[in-house]
Write an enzyme that holds these catalytic residues in place. Structure first.
Site, PDB file in Angstrom:
ATOM      1  N   ASP A  55     -31.183  -1.562  11.770  1.00  0.00           N
ATOM      2  CA  ASP A  55     -31.847  -0.284  11.365  1.00  0.00           C
ATOM      3  C   ASP A  55     -30.601   0.777  10.802  1.00  0.00           C
ATOM      4  O   ASP A  55     -29.674   0.579  11.344  1.00  0.00           O
ATOM      5  CB  ASP A  55     -32.351   0.189  12.794  1.00  0.00           C
ATOM      6  CG  ASP A  55     -33.263   1.638  12.470  1.00  0.00           C
ATOM      7  OD1 ASP A  55     -32.849   2.236  11.484  1.00  0.00           O
ATOM      8  OD2 ASP A  55     -34.238   1.635  13.222  1.00  0.00           O
ATOM      9  N   VAL A  56     -30.991   1.273   9.846  1.00  0.00           N
ATOM     10  CA  VAL A  56     -29.668   2.127   9.187  1.00  0.00           C
ATOM     11  C   VAL A  56     -29.415   3.308  10.059  1.00  0.00           C
ATOM     12  O   VAL A  56     -28.433   3.931   9.859  1.00  0.00           O
ATOM     13  CB  VAL A  56     -30.069   2.474   7.704  1.00  0.00           C
ATOM     14  CG1 VAL A  56     -30.178   1.370   6.589  1.00  0.00           C
ATOM     15  CG2 VAL A  56     -31.504   3.273   7.743  1.00  0.00           C
ATOM     16  N   ASN A  82     -29.941   2.747  -0.347  1.00  0.00           N
ATOM     17  CA  ASN A  82     -31.299   2.695  -0.962  1.00  0.00           C
ATOM     18  C   ASN A  82     -32.444   3.128   0.190  1.00  0.00           C
ATOM     19  O   ASN A  82     -33.489   3.695  -0.078  1.00  0.00           O
ATOM     20  CB  ASN A  82     -31.598   1.541  -1.519  1.00  0.00           C
ATOM     21  CG  ASN A  82     -33.207   1.352  -2.037  1.00  0.00           C
ATOM     22  OD1 ASN A  82     -33.840   1.802  -2.837  1.00  0.00           O
ATOM     23  ND2 ASN A  82     -33.771   0.397  -1.239  1.00  0.00           N
ATOM     24  N   TYR A 150     -39.425  15.190   3.078  1.00  0.00           N
ATOM     25  CA  TYR A 150     -39.036  14.286   1.937  1.00  0.00           C
ATOM     26  C   TYR A 150     -37.922  15.093   0.999  1.00  0.00           C
ATOM     27  O   TYR A 150     -36.969  14.888   0.807  1.00  0.00           O
ATOM     28  CB  TYR A 150     -40.169  13.707   1.480  1.00  0.00           C
ATOM     29  CG  TYR A 150     -39.679  12.614   0.119  1.00  0.00           C
ATOM     30  CD1 TYR A 150     -39.139  11.458   0.555  1.00  0.00           C
ATOM     31  CD2 TYR A 150     -39.500  12.899  -1.037  1.00  0.00           C
ATOM     32  CE1 TYR A 150     -38.565  10.501  -0.246  1.00  0.00           C
ATOM     33  CE2 TYR A 150     -38.968  11.803  -1.795  1.00  0.00           C
ATOM     34  CZ  TYR A 150     -38.614  10.897  -1.432  1.00  0.00           C
ATOM     35  OH  TYR A 150     -38.145   9.713  -2.433  1.00  0.00           O
ATOM     36  N   LYS A 154     -33.883  14.885   0.582  1.00  0.00           N
ATOM     37  CA  LYS A 154     -33.476  14.683  -0.750  1.00  0.00           C
ATOM     38  C   LYS A 154     -32.394  15.330  -1.434  1.00  0.00           C
ATOM     39  O   LYS A 154     -31.236  15.101  -2.286  1.00  0.00           O
ATOM     40  CB  LYS A 154     -34.274  14.049  -1.984  1.00  0.00           C
ATOM     41  CG  LYS A 154     -35.098  12.788  -1.304  1.00  0.00           C
ATOM     42  CD  LYS A 154     -34.245  11.504  -1.174  1.00  0.00           C
ATOM     43  CE  LYS A 154     -35.265  10.268  -0.752  1.00  0.00           C
ATOM     44  NZ  LYS A 154     -34.285   9.228  -0.772  1.00  0.00           N
TER      45      LYS A 154
END
Length: 245
Positions: A55-56, A82, A150, A154
């Site tokens: 898990d990142v 990614n 979101y 970003k």
């Protein structure tokens, strides 16, 4: 010797398509994602694929995955950062704090943790250096309705990219960002069914083959030492991005 790349979120979508593109091009590819079975599907028994389930957002697991790749390969040339999370479009007062935290944890903290691990190896390996490619979004330029978590995440990716570009200079570590618009993956199926527009309508939008994203990442990863694609936008030609914001 083959060049090496670690790709997060490589169990599906853009990550899977990109991983297979690099494997086909003769790279050694580290596959990071939470689902080991999905990573093995991406690898398709390629001897050049290294399955690294984690898990990142788990710092210890990410560090262990990068350490293993460095041991087996001798060096890490590229990271494609990614992995990401999204939410169904909804107004800000309808987003729970936990949902907000979940998106930020993957899209910001997870990306930081992976960049941190890659940077640590790249500045200490011999010869020193490497390249980090962060997956941003066109939403940071022009947000979609109901995308607070979101879009904010970003914007943070852009800040991380620029900081890594600056901090990486003394160590020959380049960092760039790819912003993707309407690549057709399982996550983007809504595009062909209808997505909310700024005028309140619901409309189908043009999409592009995710293979075009993989080719773009390949271009960025293959830049010679001393050259960098700092920012790239690759998108479906007729998607309503220009004029959206």
């Amino acid at each position: 010797m083959s060049k090496t790349i670690i790709i997060t979120g490589s169990g599906s979508g853009i990550g899977r398509v990109t991983a297979r593109r690099f494997l086909d091009a003769g790279w050694r590819v580290g596959l990071i994602g939470r689902r080991e079975a999905a990573l093995r599907e991406t690898a398709a028994d390629s001897p050049a694929a290294l399955v690294l389930p984690c898990d990142v957002t788990d710092e210890s697991a990410v560090d262990a995955a990068f350490d293993r790749a460095a041991r087996e390969w001798g060096r890490i040339d590229v990271l494609f950062n990614n992995a990401g999370a999204i939410l169904i479009s909804r107004l800000v007062d309808e987003i729970s704090v936990q949902e907000w935290r979940d998106v930020i944890e993957v899209n910001v903290t997870g990306m930081f943790i992976c960049a941190r691990a890659a940077f640590r190896h790249m500045r200490r390996q011999s010869p020193m250096g490497g390249r980090i490619i962060n997956n941003g979004s066109v939403s940071a330029q022009a947000p979609r309705p109901g995308s607070a978590a979101y879009t904010v995440s970003k914007h943070a990716v852009t800040g991380l990219t620029r900081t890594l570009s600056l901090d990486g200079r003394p160590f020959d570590i380049a960092c760039g960002q790819i912003d993707i618009g309407n690549a057709l993956t399982d996550m983007a199926q809504a595009m062909v069914q209808g997505v909310p527009q700024a005028d309140g309508s619901l409309r189908v939008e043009p999409v592009m083959d995710a293979a075009q994203v993989a080719d773009s990442v390949m271009l960025m990863a293959g830049m010679p030492k001393g050259a960098n694609v700092q920012a790239m936008t690759v998108m479906a030609t007729n998607m309503p991005l220009v004029g959206r914001g």
